[in-house]
Design a protein around this motif. Structure first.
Motif, PDB file in Angstrom:
ATOM      1  N   ILE A  85      41.698  27.267  42.831  1.00 25.60           N
ATOM      2  CA  ILE A  85      42.600  26.176  43.197  1.00 25.60           C
ATOM      3  C   ILE A  85      43.538  25.904  42.028  1.00 25.60           C
ATOM      4  N   VAL A  86      44.831  26.146  42.231  1.00 26.80           N
ATOM      5  CA  VAL A  86      45.825  25.905  41.185  1.00 26.80           C
ATOM      6  C   VAL A  86      46.250  24.444  41.254  1.00 26.80           C
ATOM      7  N   SER A  87      46.078  23.748  40.147  1.00 27.67           N
ATOM      8  CA  SER A  87      46.402  22.325  40.081  1.00 27.67           C
ATOM      9  C   SER A  87      47.845  22.140  39.623  1.00 27.67           C
ATOM     10  N   PRO A  88      48.482  21.024  40.010  1.00 31.14           N
ATOM     11  CA  PRO A  88      49.808  20.716  39.457  1.00 31.14           C
ATOM     12  C   PRO A  88      49.724  20.224  38.021  1.00 31.14           C
ATOM     13  N   LEU A  89      48.492  20.049  37.528  1.00 31.29           N
ATOM     14  CA  LEU A  89      48.284  19.533  36.181  1.00 31.29           C
ATOM     15  C   LEU A  89      48.376  20.641  35.142  1.00 31.29           C
ATOM     16  N   SER A  90      48.653  20.232  33.928  1.00 33.21           N
ATOM     17  CA  SER A  90      48.689  21.159  32.802  1.00 33.21           C
ATOM     18  C   SER A  90      47.271  21.521  32.380  1.00 33.21           C
ATOM     19  N   ALA A  91      47.114  22.713  31.810  1.00 37.19           N
ATOM     20  CA  ALA A  91      45.814  23.097  31.255  1.00 37.19           C
ATOM     21  C   ALA A  91      45.545  22.350  29.962  1.00 37.19           C
ATOM     22  N   MET A  92      46.573  21.711  29.403  1.00 38.61           N
ATOM     23  CA  MET A  92      46.398  20.950  28.162  1.00 38.61           C
ATOM     24  C   MET A  92      45.654  19.660  28.447  1.00 38.61           C
ATOM     25  N   PRO A  93      44.624  19.341  27.657  1.00 36.39           N
ATOM     26  CA  PRO A  93      43.877  18.101  27.891  1.00 36.39           C
ATOM     27  C   PRO A  93      44.695  16.867  27.552  1.00 36.39           C
ATOM     28  N   THR A  94      44.412  15.769  28.252  1.00 34.07           N
ATOM     29  CA  THR A  94      45.056  14.503  27.940  1.00 34.07           C
ATOM     30  C   THR A  94      44.234  13.760  26.886  1.00 34.07           C
ATOM     31  N   GLY A  95      44.736  12.622  26.450  1.00 30.32           N
ATOM     32  CA  GLY A  95      43.970  11.783  25.524  1.00 30.32           C
ATOM     33  C   GLY A  95      44.121  12.158  24.068  1.00 30.32           C
ATOM     34  N   LEU A  96      45.182  12.911  23.729  1.00 26.36           N
ATOM     35  CA  LEU A  96      45.357  13.323  22.334  1.00 26.36           C
ATOM     36  C   LEU A  96      45.474  12.117  21.413  1.00 26.36           C
ATOM     37  N   ALA A  97      46.172  11.088  21.892  1.00 27.72           N
ATOM     38  CA  ALA A  97      46.363   9.902  21.054  1.00 27.72           C
ATOM     39  C   ALA A  97      45.034   9.248  20.704  1.00 27.72           C
ATOM     40  N   GLY A  98      44.063   9.383  21.605  1.00 30.97           N
ATOM     41  CA  GLY A  98      42.763   8.786  21.353  1.00 30.97           C
ATOM     42  C   GLY A  98      41.883   9.611  20.437  1.00 30.97           C
ATOM     43  N   HIS A  99      42.168  10.906  20.318  1.00 27.52           N
ATOM     44  CA  HIS A  99      41.362  11.786  19.477  1.00 27.52           C
ATOM     45  C   HIS A  99      41.806  11.772  18.016  1.00 27.52           C
ATOM     46  N   LEU A 100      43.031  11.363  17.774  1.00 25.33           N
ATOM     47  CA  LEU A 100      43.564  11.349  16.416  1.00 25.33           C
ATOM     48  C   LEU A 100      43.862   9.919  15.981  1.00 25.33           C
ATOM     49  N   LYS A 101      43.682   9.641  14.701  1.00 27.62           N
ATOM     50  CA  LYS A 101      44.125   8.369  14.157  1.00 27.62           C
ATOM     51  C   LYS A 101      45.649   8.336  14.233  1.00 27.62           C
ATOM     52  N   ALA A 102      46.227   7.141  14.249  1.00 27.39           N
ATOM     53  CA  ALA A 102      47.679   7.017  14.358  1.00 27.39           C
ATOM     54  C   ALA A 102      48.381   7.784  13.242  1.00 27.39           C
ATOM     55  N   THR A 103      47.861   7.675  12.019  1.00 32.64           N
ATOM     56  CA  THR A 103      48.490   8.367  10.886  1.00 32.64           C
ATOM     57  C   THR A 103      48.411   9.884  11.067  1.00 32.64           C
ATOM     58  N   GLU A 104      47.308  10.372  11.624  1.00 37.44           N
ATOM     59  CA  GLU A 104      47.170  11.806  11.871  1.00 37.44           C
ATOM     60  C   GLU A 104      48.145  12.255  12.959  1.00 37.44           C
ATOM     61  N   PHE A 105      48.286  11.440  13.972  1.00 40.80           N
ATOM     62  CA  PHE A 105      49.225  11.761  15.047  1.00 40.80           C
ATOM     63  C   PHE A 105      50.644  11.882  14.499  1.00 40.80           C
ATOM     64  N   TYR A 106      51.021  10.965  13.625  1.00 40.74           N
ATOM     65  CA  TYR A 106      52.365  11.006  13.050  1.00 40.74           C
ATOM     66  C   TYR A 106      52.559  12.241  12.169  1.00 40.74           C
ATOM     67  N   ASP A 107      51.520  12.629  11.436  1.00 40.71           N
ATOM     68  CA  ASP A 107      51.606  13.840  10.616  1.00 40.71           C
ATOM     69  C   ASP A 107      51.777  15.072  11.500  1.00 40.71           C
ATOM     70  N   LEU A 108      51.041  15.121  12.608  1.00 47.59           N
ATOM     71  CA  LEU A 108      51.154  16.253  13.532  1.00 47.59           C
ATOM     72  C   LEU A 108      52.561  16.311  14.133  1.00 47.59           C
ATOM     73  N   MET A 109      53.101  15.154  14.471  1.00 49.26           N
ATOM     74  CA  MET A 109      54.460  15.106  15.005  1.00 49.26           C
ATOM     75  C   MET A 109      55.467  15.624  13.976  1.00 49.26           C
ATOM     76  N   ALA A 110      55.269  15.234  12.719  1.00 50.70           N
ATOM     77  CA  ALA A 110      56.180  15.675  11.655  1.00 50.70           C
ATOM     78  C   ALA A 110      56.153  17.192  11.530  1.00 50.70           C
ATOM     79  N   TYR A 111      54.969  17.790  11.651  1.00 47.82           N
ATOM     80  CA  TYR A 111      54.868  19.250  11.558  1.00 47.82           C
ATOM     81  C   TYR A 111      55.558  19.920  12.741  1.00 47.82           C
ATOM     82  N   LEU A 112      55.329  19.418  13.952  1.00 52.99           N
ATOM     83  CA  LEU A 112      55.943  20.024  15.134  1.00 52.99           C
ATOM     84  C   LEU A 112      57.470  19.918  15.078  1.00 52.99           C
ATOM     85  N   LEU A 113      57.971  18.784  14.593  1.00 54.92           N
ATOM     86  CA  LEU A 113      59.417  18.609  14.480  1.00 54.92           C
ATOM     87  C   LEU A 113      60.023  19.526  13.409  1.00 54.92           C
ATOM     88  N   SER A 114      59.166  19.974  12.477  1.00 49.06           N
ATOM     89  CA  SER A 114      59.666  20.867  11.416  1.00 49.06           C
ATOM     90  C   SER A 114      59.802  22.306  11.885  1.00 49.06           C
TER      91      SER A 114
END
Length: 226
Positions: free
Chosen positions: A183-212
């Motif tokens: 059954i192919v879902s319309p959902l992404s294979a990527m899990p949700t809840g990333l914001a809950g798995h990382l501290k806010a400061t870690e999330f911002y660091d990850l964003m900075a790396y992706l933007l780089s």
């Protein structure tokens, strides 16, 4: 997946509804079209009223996501984030599914040039991964002939061979003869809840790396929702 299987029979539907009413399962399951349709076909007595009671206080997912994205955007702009720390977080949490150059797996899209998408689109990609889903990376639920229920990215191999890669990057080789239903879902294979798995400061660091990451850009599939 288990909820959908239960909903397909009157006995299973009764168990599913009781589990939700007792707080053992999330009432958000009832928002999924396939589950709701299966429950309606089960024709349980008083079903309509029970469904209304279990979902009346639910806040729509779409109403929850924009405030979170806005909050994280404001936080990122103010934060003293570090792309170097973000790279270490990427290597810890993301390379199981994504790669930038030669490092990482190919479960999800390659992220070379992802920084060109900009802050708003990246926030949406990470915090609302089911919003803009590449058809090539949609989640597939596989029910095997042995009764196993598996979920992940299903890749076609040579001949009758298939490869299922779950959200942790683990691979399972299957033959089409072993697959009872896919059954192919319309959902992404990527899990949700990333914001809950990382501290806010870690999330911002990850964003900075992706933007780089400014290699050859991958164009967005759709404009970012306002």
């Amino acid at each position: 997946v288990l909820a959908l299987q239960l909903a397909k029979s009157p006995q299973g539907a009764a168990v599913l509804l009781a589990s939700i009413e007792q707080g053992k399962a999330s009432s958000r399951l009832l928002e999924q079209t396939a589950i709701r349709s299966a429950l309606e076909q089960a024709r349980l007595p008083g079903l309509k009223k029970r469904l209304e009671e279990m979902t009346e206080n639910l806040q729509a997912v779409d109403e929850e996501v924009p405030p979170l994205i806005s909050q994280r955007r404001q936080g990122f702009v103010k934060a003293a984030s570090s792309s170097a720390r973000g790279k270490m977080l990427f290597q810890k949490h993301c390379v199981g599914c994504h790669r930038v150059t030669s490092e990482g797996a190919k479960v999800g899209p390659e992220l070379k040039g992802i920084g060109h998408r900009g802050l708003d689109r990246l926030l949406e990609d990470l915090l609302d991964p089911h919003c803009n889903v590449d058809p090539n990376f949609r989640r597939t639920t596989v029910v095997t002939t042995g009764g196993e229920i598996l979920s992940g990215l299903l890749i076609r191999g040579k001949g009758t061979k298939r490869l299922l890669i779950d959200q942790q990057g683990k691979e399972r080789k299957l033959d089409v003869a072993e697959i009872d239903e896919a059954i192919v879902s319309p959902l992404s294979a990527m899990p949700t809840g990333l914001a809950g798995h990382l501290k806010a400061t870690e999330f911002y660091d990850l964003m900075a790396y992706l933007l780089s990451l400014r290699g050859t850009a991958s164009p967005p599939q759709k404009p970012v929702k306002k």
